[in-house]
Enzyme design. Structure first.
Site, PDB file in Angstrom:
ATOM      1  N   ASP A  11      -3.053   9.949  -2.837  1.00 39.77           N
ATOM      2  CA  ASP A  11      -2.339   9.960  -1.552  1.00 39.77           C
ATOM      3  C   ASP A  11      -3.330  10.863  -0.630  1.00 39.77           C
ATOM      4  O   ASP A  11      -4.269  11.396  -0.789  1.00 39.77           O
ATOM      5  CB  ASP A  11      -0.934  11.002  -1.959  1.00 39.77           C
ATOM      6  CG  ASP A  11      -0.163  11.123  -0.667  1.00 39.77           C
ATOM      7  OD1 ASP A  11      -0.020  10.104   0.257  1.00 39.77           O
ATOM      8  OD2 ASP A  11       0.488  12.105  -0.572  1.00 39.77           O
ATOM      9  N   SER A  12      -2.600  10.946   0.573  1.00 35.32           N
ATOM     10  CA  SER A  12      -3.516  11.781   1.605  1.00 35.32           C
ATOM     11  C   SER A  12      -3.427  13.046   1.447  1.00 35.32           C
ATOM     12  O   SER A  12      -4.114  13.965   1.967  1.00 35.32           O
ATOM     13  CB  SER A  12      -3.026  11.414   3.267  1.00 35.32           C
ATOM     14  OG  SER A  12      -1.379  11.692   3.067  1.00 35.32           O
ATOM     15  N   TYR A  43      -2.639  11.005   7.188  1.00 41.53           N
ATOM     16  CA  TYR A  43      -2.999   9.368   7.509  1.00 41.53           C
ATOM     17  C   TYR A  43      -2.067   8.925   8.695  1.00 41.53           C
ATOM     18  O   TYR A  43      -2.466   7.993   9.212  1.00 41.53           O
ATOM     19  CB  TYR A  43      -2.568   8.649   6.244  1.00 41.53           C
ATOM     20  CG  TYR A  43      -3.563   8.687   5.385  1.00 41.53           C
ATOM     21  CD1 TYR A  43      -4.836   9.666   5.309  1.00 41.53           C
ATOM     22  CD2 TYR A  43      -3.757   7.836   4.229  1.00 41.53           C
ATOM     23  CE1 TYR A  43      -5.755   9.593   4.400  1.00 41.53           C
ATOM     24  CE2 TYR A  43      -5.012   7.767   3.143  1.00 41.53           C
ATOM     25  CZ  TYR A  43      -5.746   8.469   3.391  1.00 41.53           C
ATOM     26  OH  TYR A  43      -6.861   8.663   2.297  1.00 41.53           O
ATOM     27  N   GLY A  44      -0.694   9.491   8.607  1.00 45.29           N
ATOM     28  CA  GLY A  44       0.381   8.921   9.691  1.00 45.29           C
ATOM     29  C   GLY A  44      -0.447   9.222  11.087  1.00 45.29           C
ATOM     30  O   GLY A  44       0.191   8.483  12.219  1.00 45.29           O
ATOM     31  N   CYS A  75       1.210   6.433  -1.451  1.00 45.48           N
ATOM     32  CA  CYS A  75       1.443   6.841  -0.234  1.00 45.48           C
ATOM     33  C   CYS A  75       1.743   5.474   0.519  1.00 45.48           C
ATOM     34  O   CYS A  75       0.871   4.469   0.482  1.00 45.48           O
ATOM     35  CB  CYS A  75      -0.093   7.221   0.386  1.00 45.48           C
ATOM     36  SG  CYS A  75      -0.180   7.379   2.028  1.00 45.48           S
ATOM     37  N   ASN A  76       2.799   5.606   1.212  1.00 40.41           N
ATOM     38  CA  ASN A  76       3.387   4.347   2.055  1.00 40.41           C
ATOM     39  C   ASN A  76       2.341   4.099   3.080  1.00 40.41           C
ATOM     40  O   ASN A  76       2.272   2.966   3.426  1.00 40.41           O
ATOM     41  CB  ASN A  76       4.825   4.746   2.670  1.00 40.41           C
ATOM     42  CG  ASN A  76       6.028   4.786   1.625  1.00 40.41           C
ATOM     43  OD1 ASN A  76       6.447   3.798   1.363  1.00 40.41           O
ATOM     44  ND2 ASN A  76       5.901   6.104   0.847  1.00 40.41           N
ATOM     45  N   THR A  77       2.012   5.105   4.066  1.00 40.77           N
ATOM     46  CA  THR A  77       0.958   4.832   5.243  1.00 40.77           C
ATOM     47  C   THR A  77      -0.029   4.045   4.663  1.00 40.77           C
ATOM     48  O   THR A  77      -0.783   3.354   5.430  1.00 40.77           O
ATOM     49  CB  THR A  77       0.739   6.246   5.737  1.00 40.77           C
ATOM     50  OG1 THR A  77       2.036   6.987   5.762  1.00 40.77           O
ATOM     51  CG2 THR A  77       0.184   6.221   6.913  1.00 40.77           C
ATOM     52  N   CYS A 192       8.253   7.973   2.599  1.00 40.65           N
ATOM     53  CA  CYS A 192       6.897   8.771   2.701  1.00 40.65           C
ATOM     54  C   CYS A 192       7.024   9.608   1.444  1.00 40.65           C
ATOM     55  O   CYS A 192       7.987  10.223   1.268  1.00 40.65           O
ATOM     56  CB  CYS A 192       6.654   9.571   4.051  1.00 40.65           C
ATOM     57  SG  CYS A 192       5.593  10.628   3.856  1.00 40.65           S
ATOM     58  N   THR A 193       6.168   9.756   0.593  1.00 40.85           N
ATOM     59  CA  THR A 193       6.172  10.112  -0.502  1.00 40.85           C
ATOM     60  C   THR A 193       6.288  11.919  -0.318  1.00 40.85           C
ATOM     61  O   THR A 193       6.721  12.602  -1.468  1.00 40.85           O
ATOM     62  CB  THR A 193       4.932   9.940  -1.432  1.00 40.85           C
ATOM     63  OG1 THR A 193       3.719  10.177  -1.016  1.00 40.85           O
ATOM     64  CG2 THR A 193       4.910   8.540  -2.068  1.00 40.85           C
ATOM     65  N   HIS A 194       5.920  12.406   0.759  1.00 42.70           N
ATOM     66  CA  HIS A 194       6.103  13.709   0.986  1.00 42.70           C
ATOM     67  C   HIS A 194       7.457  14.247   1.090  1.00 42.70           C
ATOM     68  O   HIS A 194       7.779  15.273   0.632  1.00 42.70           O
ATOM     69  CB  HIS A 194       5.442  14.159   2.250  1.00 42.70           C
ATOM     70  CG  HIS A 194       3.912  14.483   2.201  1.00 42.70           C
ATOM     71  ND1 HIS A 194       3.012  13.258   2.078  1.00 42.70           N
ATOM     72  CD2 HIS A 194       3.218  15.595   2.215  1.00 42.70           C
ATOM     73  CE1 HIS A 194       1.854  13.929   2.042  1.00 42.70           C
ATOM     74  NE2 HIS A 194       1.881  15.004   2.016  1.00 42.70           N
TER      75      HIS A 194
HETATM   76  N1  DGL Z   1       2.581  10.706   1.872  1.00 43.39           N
HETATM   77  C1  DGL Z   1       2.159   9.663   2.807  1.00 43.39           C
HETATM   78  C2  DGL Z   1       3.232   8.468   2.893  1.00 43.39           C
HETATM   79  O1  DGL Z   1       3.654   8.406   1.955  1.00 43.39           O
HETATM   80  C3  DGL Z   1       2.060  10.221   4.158  1.00 43.39           C
HETATM   81  C4  DGL Z   1       1.591  11.385   4.778  1.00 43.39           C
HETATM   82  C5  DGL Z   1       0.393  11.534   5.834  1.00 43.39           C
HETATM   83  O2  DGL Z   1       0.637  11.158   7.038  1.00 43.39           O
HETATM   84  O3  DGL Z   1      -0.677  11.399   5.362  1.00 43.39           O
HETATM   85  O4  DGL Z   1       3.174   7.895   3.689  1.00 43.39           O
END
Ligand code: DGL
Length: 265
Positions: A11-12, A43-44, A75-77, A192-194
């Protein structure tokens, strides 16, 4: 596969830990390498070209170093963008994390679903295609949150985050008539996994009750299916935590629940 398999979870930042904990629960027999690309977080905030140019070669280095049997892009992004690029270049199986729009729309009774993700994820053609293909007549509201991933990361690190800061990111998910349960959002996709890191606070701050859809358990099932049967006799293997910035984290015991009680090296 005769030895304990190695699963690399990427992930990021720390959000992928919410996927990791489900995968560890499903596959305690595996060895885990968790990689947080914190040197490039969030990453976003990066363009699509920047993310592809970052993740594809970095994954090559990580595969070369750790020789995983399977990689989870938690990470979805990143997943909504780089999965096809990664599969074209590397032969290791990849499991991605993408917005759970199909199950959310199948689940919603009010036919109003919101997708809460990073600004990058909600802009992606991949996400738009999921809505075209799987909305099943639901009204889907895309909410691109600029700060929630960073707020979640800071909260896990022990910072105090105000309710107001979280609510400002969350409020646009709630659409329709607040007084009519049949005509307001009833399902929110955590894209978003966060965000599952903040689930208790999201639930408390929501203007009305909704169901939160977290794809992590489904991802864990997919990983387990791809790996095949458990290795008999091995209850637990080790775990490593890597930050691309090489920073020394101060998270201590906060990490161990995500690793199924293991202390990552
Ligand atoms: N955890 C990341 C996701 O699932 C995004 C966080 C980021 O912006 O880096 O999209």
């Amino acid at each position: 596969m005769t030895n304990s398999p190695t699963i690399l979870v990427f992930d990021s930042g720390l959000g992928g830990l919410t996927v990791l904990r489900e995968v560890v629960a499903a596959r305690p027999d595996a060895h885990y390498v968790y990689v947080a690309d914190d040197a490039f977080f969030p990453y976003g905030h990066h363009s699509e070209d920047e993310i592809i140019a970052r993740v594809v070669p970095l994954m090559g280095e990580l595969i070369g170093t750790h020789d995983p049997d399977l990689v989870v892009i938690a990470c979805n992004t990143a997943s909504t963008l780089v999965l096809s690029h990664l599969r074209a270049v590397y032969s290791v199986p990849f499991v991605g994390t993408v917005p759970a729009i199909k199950p959310a729309c199948a689940h919603s009774k009010s036919r109003r679903v919101s997708v809460l993700g990073t600004k990058g994820t909600v802009k992606r053609e991949y996400t738009r295609a999921l809505i075209r293909d799987f909305a099943q007549g639901c009204e889907v509201t895309l909410v691109g949150s600029p700060e929630l991933a960073s707020l979640a990361e800071r909260a896990l690190g022990g910072d105090t985050i105000s309710d107001g800061a979280i609510l400002a990111e969350l409020s646009p998910c709630f659409v329709g008539d607040p007084a009519d349960a049949g005509a307001r959002t009833d399902t929110v996709v955590l894209a978003c996994t966060h965000y599952p890191l903040l689930l208790e606070r999201l639930t408390r701050l929501a203007p009305w009750p909704v169901d939160w859809i977290d794809p992590a358990p489904a991802i864990a099932r997919r990983v387990s299916d791809l790996l095949g049967s458990h290795i008999g006799g091995i209850v637990q293997s080790g775990a490593e935590m890597i930050f691309t910035s090489n920073r020394v984290h101060g998270l201590g015991a906060a990490l161990t629940p995500f690793f199924g009680g293991r202390v990552p090296a």
